[in-house]
Design an enzyme around this catalytic site. Structure first.
Site, PDB file in Angstrom:
ATOM      1  N   GLU A  47       0.830  -1.212   0.000  1.00 29.83           N
ATOM      2  CA  GLU A  47       0.000   0.000   0.000  1.00 29.83           C
ATOM      3  C   GLU A  47       0.864   1.261   0.000  1.00 29.83           C
ATOM      4  OE1 GLU A  47      -3.235   0.418  -0.386  1.00 29.83           O
ATOM      5  OE2 GLU A  47      -3.675  -1.711  -0.426  1.00 29.83           O
ATOM      6  N   ASN A  51       1.017   3.933  -3.021  1.00 31.63           N
ATOM      7  CA  ASN A  51       0.688   5.345  -2.783  1.00 31.63           C
ATOM      8  C   ASN A  51       1.771   6.259  -3.342  1.00 31.63           C
ATOM      9  OD1 ASN A  51      -1.770   4.942  -1.535  1.00 31.63           O
ATOM     10  ND2 ASN A  51      -1.025   5.375   0.531  1.00 31.63           N
ATOM     11  N   ARG A 106      -9.509   4.626  -7.536  1.00 37.39           N
ATOM     12  CA  ARG A 106      -8.790   4.165  -6.351  1.00 37.39           C
ATOM     13  C   ARG A 106      -9.788   4.048  -5.202  1.00 37.39           C
ATOM     14  NH1 ARG A 106      -4.760   1.837  -8.045  1.00 37.39           N
ATOM     15  NH2 ARG A 106      -4.062   1.759  -5.903  1.00 37.39           N
TER      16      ARG A 106
END
Length: 144
Positions: A47, A51, A106
């Site tokens: 993650e 990002n 997203r």
């Protein structure tokens, strides 16, 4: 003083997310984590790197993502840093379902996922200079 430490840096290409996840998992394996703990760390790293690539560099592949991981006792600290656009409002960005890129469909759950799989999450960011995410997890090394 740390018991052990690694640093890796790679281009902001989406295919490097898998490399980062596996590299950190290999490093944390010295703490003899359970499969669930290892999956938690891999998910959180995934993650964080995603990002950086999607939001920090907006999918530009010429940026750099750096991971510093250190073990002290039974705890790992992982720092994921980029030198991209930064986050304007960290508290807003940490809200579940918030995304700065709705055009990419997203989910807006990156920070929420990292926070739920790790013991702590800290986010530092400066607009135009980048973002640093610090995640930590303690392992129960008394088992076994």
């Amino acid at each position: 003083m740390y018991d052990n430490k690694i640093s890796i840096e790679f281009l902001s290409k989406s295919q490097n997310e898998a490399f980062a996840r596996v590299a950190v998992a290999a490093f944390v394996s010295q703490l003899d984590p359970t499969i669930e703990e290892l999956t938690d760390v891999k998910t959180a790293v995934s993650e964080g790197v995603t990002n950086s690539i999607i939001h920090g560099y907006e999918n530009r592949e010429d940026g750099k993502v750096r991971i510093d991981a250190s073990i002290k006792g039974d705890e790992i600290e992982i720092v994921i840093a980029d030198f991209g656009r930064g986050i304007e409002d960290i508290e807003k960005a940490k809200e579940p379902l918030y995304t700065s890129r709705p055009d990419l469909e997203r989910s807006g759950m990156g920070f929420t996922v990292m926070e739920s799989f790790m013991d702590s999450l800290e986010v530092y960011s400066e607009k135009g200079k980048g973002t640093k995410v610090v995640i930590k997890k303690k392992f129960d090394t008394e088992l076994g």
